[in-house]
Motif scaffolding. Sequence first.
Motif, PDB file in Angstrom:
ATOM      1  N   MET A 178     -36.927 -48.588  57.386  1.00  0.00           N
ATOM      2  CA  MET A 178     -37.405 -49.933  57.072  1.00  0.00           C
ATOM      3  C   MET A 178     -36.376 -50.576  56.145  1.00  0.00           C
ATOM      4  SD  MET A 178     -40.849 -51.174  55.052  1.00  0.00           S
ATOM      5  CE  MET A 178     -41.922 -50.366  56.221  1.00  0.00           C
ATOM      6  N   ILE A 179     -35.915 -51.779  56.525  1.00  0.00           N
ATOM      7  CA  ILE A 179     -34.845 -52.443  55.779  1.00  0.00           C
ATOM      8  C   ILE A 179     -35.294 -53.844  55.399  1.00  0.00           C
ATOM      9  CG2 ILE A 179     -32.456 -53.234  55.828  1.00  0.00           C
ATOM     10  CD1 ILE A 179     -31.907 -51.106  57.951  1.00  0.00           C
ATOM     11  N   TYR A 180     -35.157 -54.170  54.100  1.00  0.00           N
ATOM     12  CA  TYR A 180     -35.348 -55.539  53.615  1.00  0.00           C
ATOM     13  C   TYR A 180     -33.972 -56.099  53.299  1.00  0.00           C
ATOM     14  CZ  TYR A 180     -40.382 -54.847  53.089  1.00  0.00           C
ATOM     15  OH  TYR A 180     -41.714 -54.621  53.329  1.00  0.00           O
ATOM     16  N   SER A 181     -33.621 -57.175  53.969  1.00  0.00           N
ATOM     17  CA  SER A 181     -32.303 -57.776  53.793  1.00  0.00           C
ATOM     18  C   SER A 181     -32.446 -59.175  53.202  1.00  0.00           C
ATOM     19  CB  SER A 181     -31.561 -57.850  55.129  1.00  0.00           C
ATOM     20  OG  SER A 181     -30.339 -58.551  54.983  1.00  0.00           O
ATOM     21  N   THR A 182     -31.727 -59.424  52.115  1.00  0.00           N
ATOM     22  CA  THR A 182     -31.725 -60.755  51.477  1.00  0.00           C
ATOM     23  C   THR A 182     -30.302 -61.287  51.382  1.00  0.00           C
ATOM     24  OG1 THR A 182     -31.630 -59.696  49.298  1.00  0.00           O
ATOM     25  CG2 THR A 182     -33.813 -60.278  50.134  1.00  0.00           C
ATOM     26  N   THR A 183     -29.451 -60.896  52.306  1.00  0.00           N
ATOM     27  CA  THR A 183     -28.054 -61.341  52.274  1.00  0.00           C
ATOM     28  C   THR A 183     -27.923 -62.845  52.492  1.00  0.00           C
ATOM     29  OG1 THR A 183     -27.890 -60.764  54.622  1.00  0.00           O
ATOM     30  CG2 THR A 183     -27.166 -59.109  53.015  1.00  0.00           C
ATOM     31  N   ASP A 184     -28.871 -63.450  53.234  1.00  0.00           N
ATOM     32  CA  ASP A 184     -28.833 -64.896  53.478  1.00  0.00           C
ATOM     33  C   ASP A 184     -29.749 -65.664  52.534  1.00  0.00           C
ATOM     34  OD1 ASP A 184     -27.079 -64.481  55.573  1.00  0.00           O
ATOM     35  OD2 ASP A 184     -28.702 -64.216  57.033  1.00  0.00           O
ATOM     36  N   GLY A 185     -30.212 -65.014  51.470  1.00  0.00           N
ATOM     37  CA  GLY A 185     -31.104 -65.662  50.518  1.00  0.00           C
ATOM     38  C   GLY A 185     -32.531 -65.201  50.703  1.00  0.00           C
ATOM     39  N   TYR A 186     -33.330 -65.371  49.657  1.00  0.00           N
ATOM     40  CA  TYR A 186     -34.715 -64.927  49.714  1.00  0.00           C
ATOM     41  C   TYR A 186     -35.552 -65.772  50.666  1.00  0.00           C
ATOM     42  CZ  TYR A 186     -33.832 -61.835  45.787  1.00  0.00           C
ATOM     43  OH  TYR A 186     -33.353 -60.833  44.996  1.00  0.00           O
ATOM     44  N   GLU A 187     -35.175 -67.026  50.865  1.00  0.00           N
ATOM     45  CA  GLU A 187     -35.941 -67.875  51.774  1.00  0.00           C
ATOM     46  C   GLU A 187     -35.681 -67.522  53.233  1.00  0.00           C
ATOM     47  OE1 GLU A 187     -35.084 -71.874  50.840  1.00  0.00           O
ATOM     48  OE2 GLU A 187     -36.125 -71.849  48.904  1.00  0.00           O
ATOM     49  N   ASP A 188     -34.588 -66.813  53.475  1.00  0.00           N
ATOM     50  CA  ASP A 188     -34.259 -66.403  54.845  1.00  0.00           C
ATOM     51  C   ASP A 188     -34.176 -64.880  54.914  1.00  0.00           C
ATOM     52  OD1 ASP A 188     -33.719 -66.662  57.491  1.00  0.00           O
ATOM     53  OD2 ASP A 188     -31.605 -67.175  57.237  1.00  0.00           O
ATOM     54  N   ALA A 189     -35.150 -64.215  54.300  1.00  0.00           N
ATOM     55  CA  ALA A 189     -35.148 -62.756  54.245  1.00  0.00           C
ATOM     56  C   ALA A 189     -35.444 -62.167  55.622  1.00  0.00           C
ATOM     57  CB  ALA A 189     -36.180 -62.272  53.231  1.00  0.00           C
ATOM     58  N   GLN A 190     -34.953 -60.950  55.831  1.00  0.00           N
ATOM     59  CA  GLN A 190     -35.150 -60.249  57.097  1.00  0.00           C
ATOM     60  C   GLN A 190     -35.799 -58.894  56.830  1.00  0.00           C
ATOM     61  OE1 GLN A 190     -31.747 -60.088  59.760  1.00  0.00           O
ATOM     62  NE2 GLN A 190     -30.732 -61.723  58.580  1.00  0.00           N
ATOM     63  N   ILE A 191     -36.629 -58.480  57.774  1.00  0.00           N
ATOM     64  CA  ILE A 191     -37.238 -57.153  57.733  1.00  0.00           C
ATOM     65  C   ILE A 191     -36.927 -56.478  59.056  1.00  0.00           C
ATOM     66  CG2 ILE A 191     -39.360 -55.816  57.513  1.00  0.00           C
ATOM     67  CD1 ILE A 191     -40.562 -58.137  55.978  1.00  0.00           C
ATOM     68  N   VAL A 192     -36.365 -55.287  58.968  1.00  0.00           N
ATOM     69  CA  VAL A 192     -35.986 -54.540  60.168  1.00  0.00           C
ATOM     70  C   VAL A 192     -36.732 -53.221  60.152  1.00  0.00           C
ATOM     71  CG1 VAL A 192     -34.104 -53.537  61.492  1.00  0.00           C
ATOM     72  CG2 VAL A 192     -33.707 -55.623  60.156  1.00  0.00           C
ATOM     73  N   LEU A 193     -37.399 -52.929  61.263  1.00  0.00           N
ATOM     74  CA  LEU A 193     -38.067 -51.646  61.459  1.00  0.00           C
ATOM     75  C   LEU A 193     -37.385 -50.949  62.622  1.00  0.00           C
ATOM     76  CD1 LEU A 193     -41.807 -52.791  61.174  1.00  0.00           C
ATOM     77  CD2 LEU A 193     -40.380 -51.770  59.391  1.00  0.00           C
ATOM     78  N   ALA A 194     -36.953 -49.719  62.399  1.00  0.00           N
ATOM     79  CA  ALA A 194     -36.248 -48.988  63.452  1.00  0.00           C
ATOM     80  C   ALA A 194     -36.753 -47.562  63.505  1.00  0.00           C
ATOM     81  CB  ALA A 194     -34.741 -49.012  63.196  1.00  0.00           C
ATOM     82  N   ASP A 195     -36.772 -47.043  64.737  1.00  0.00           N
ATOM     83  CA  ASP A 195     -37.209 -45.661  64.913  1.00  0.00           C
ATOM     84  C   ASP A 195     -36.210 -44.695  64.293  1.00  0.00           C
ATOM     85  OD1 ASP A 195     -38.962 -43.606  66.245  1.00  0.00           O
ATOM     86  OD2 ASP A 195     -37.028 -43.155  67.195  1.00  0.00           O
ATOM     87  N   SER A 196     -34.925 -45.004  64.441  1.00  0.00           N
ATOM     88  CA  SER A 196     -33.873 -44.173  63.862  1.00  0.00           C
ATOM     89  C   SER A 196     -32.651 -45.042  63.619  1.00  0.00           C
ATOM     90  CB  SER A 196     -33.526 -42.997  64.782  1.00  0.00           C
ATOM     91  OG  SER A 196     -33.074 -43.477  66.040  1.00  0.00           O
ATOM     92  N   ALA A 197     -31.744 -44.530  62.815  1.00  0.00           N
ATOM     93  CA  ALA A 197     -30.531 -45.290  62.498  1.00  0.00           C
ATOM     94  C   ALA A 197     -29.438 -44.317  62.081  1.00  0.00           C
ATOM     95  CB  ALA A 197     -30.800 -46.306  61.390  1.00  0.00           C
ATOM     96  N   GLU A 198     -28.222 -44.830  62.144  1.00  0.00           N
ATOM     97  CA  GLU A 198     -27.058 -44.036  61.762  1.00  0.00           C
ATOM     98  C   GLU A 198     -26.160 -44.908  60.887  1.00  0.00           C
ATOM     99  OE1 GLU A 198     -23.662 -41.230  63.909  1.00  0.00           O
ATOM    100  OE2 GLU A 198     -24.812 -42.697  65.071  1.00  0.00           O
TER     101      GLU A 198
END
Length: 633
Positions: A178-198
């Motif tokens: 589970m990833i919370y990304s705020t690279t584009d600002g808090y108003e354009d936050a992203q949430i990524v859910l993935a089964d697996s990652a590398e």
Amino acid sequence: MKFIKKIDIFVFKAYSLLFVGTFFICLFIFMMQFMWRYVDELIGKGLTLDVLSHFFYYAGLTLIPMSLPLAILLASLITFGNLGERFELLSMKAAGIPLIRILQPIIIFNILLCIGSFYFQNVTGPEAQKKFYTLIYSMKQKSPELEIPEGIFYSEIPGYNIFVEKKGKENGMLYGVMIYSTTDGYEDAQIVLADSAELKTTADEKHLMLTMYAGERFRNMQAQGNMMARANVPYMRETFIQETDLIPFDNNFNMMDANVFSGSAQTKNLREIETGLDSLAHKSDSIGRSLFAYLQNTTYRRKVNIASQDSAKIARQTLNFDTLYSQLTVSQQQSILRNAMQKSTVATNEYEFRGLISKDIDQSTRTHWVEWHKKFTLSLACLFFFFIGAPLGAIIRKGGLGVPVVISVTIFIFYYIINVSGEKMAKSGEWVPWFGEWLSSMVLCPIGIFLTYKANKDSAVFNIEAYINVIRKILGLRISRHIARKEVIIHDPDYPVVKTELMALSQEWQAYAQKSRLRLPPNYLHIFFHNIDDHEVISLSRKMENLITILSNSRDAAILDALNKLPIVSTHAHTRPFHNYKWNMVLGIIFPVGIFFYFRIWRYRLRLYKDIQQIKKYSAFIAERIEKISEIE
């Protein structure tokens, strides 16, 4: 070589070997203490062995001036403690060699160490400080080593919070991501859910390549328009089978420019510090002149552009500002108040800004002066600690690593507290810089002189009874007699003779009290300007002590108890303050001080009178007791 004796070689060899060992021990201890201060910059950064070796090298160089005094103190204590414990120091003194002569080769060596310490602080130390601060700052800027834990959010990657449910130990895969990304600002936050990652690092180690499998991405949408439009488009949902993100993450170690710290006082030698002080003084004067000109043209402006005829009219009138203000309309009054508030706010901000600049310059000036004095005080501390450690070791005569280590650490902590407190006071401006830095030296120097003098004279420094006696003399206290019954008595007192002598002595005491008029105020001139002993009191006191010595062989408990109640007469306290005639004259001339000692001596005269009455009382009691003993026999 004819000036170098075998004893010099022997003492120097014993000291130098211990000094080398204690120096590296002290340096290691300071390094460990120093490392704990920067442990956050060392752990978890993936620093190479080369960077760590530079860190410890420069840290060691910066700690050498502080390690030297403690090493000298410890080495001198152990060396002369060993010599005293093995009676080698006693043998040297018995051969007629004074302690100062024994210390001579080590004194020369420590003087050279002081010079070397000063040279090191002035030449090598500033450059080492500059390199060390550069390295520390570069280490702080380095990105942490990538080590994502299980079960908690990892936030060391800028702009990302990553949660991993489980990690594959064999292939390094991340599961349940589970990833919370705020690279584009808090108003354009992203949430990524993935089964697996590398997660891998690129070849240039400046980016992270995150490859995610079988997941979804949720992103907030920035809708244009009113709030209703935003409510209709809350987020965007994206499903993917495989997706790769490139994350900026510089994992390289980049050394910053060392010239950034060239303005710090700790990275300058004496000449550079003096140049910096001149620059700061010039800058302070410039700011002061600028502020003066600003105040003249604004707040304290004196020139007003008014015609001469108008100024004459104003001079003939008496202006009442309250009346003028009340005649204005409400809007005009509010406008005037707003303008006044704005001007006062602008002036306040301007003063605060200029005050901060002046405060920074003053702080920098004090820091430069502190570092200037520190190069001298830290060097001289080596010599002061030697003159404390060597005599102290000769006095306590305890070698090894037990007592000397405890004493050394105690003395050094005492010195360190004074030194740090003085330095902090000097930098804050509460004390002048020279006093704050030299305070520790002012404390160490008298202690070293005192201990060296005592050790050279073989005085008992740690004889508590001697100090108690001095305090008793100052406060006018006396010890009481403790005469106990003897188990074995060889010669019994000749009671008839003792009785006759005791009564005669009591009459002599009474005659002396009447003749000396002890209860009356003494003559001021006789006290301070006549250096004459009271020989009669000395003689009477000696006779009384002889009789007490004879009667101490008595078997009668009542007589022994009466002897214990006889006072110990002070033979000089009632005559003059000191034995030295010049000191007495000075006290007599300094009237307020002389008055104090005058009443003190009067007090001793009154006490002597009471002692004589007590002698009369118990002499009569002892005489009666002797008569009873004679009747029984």
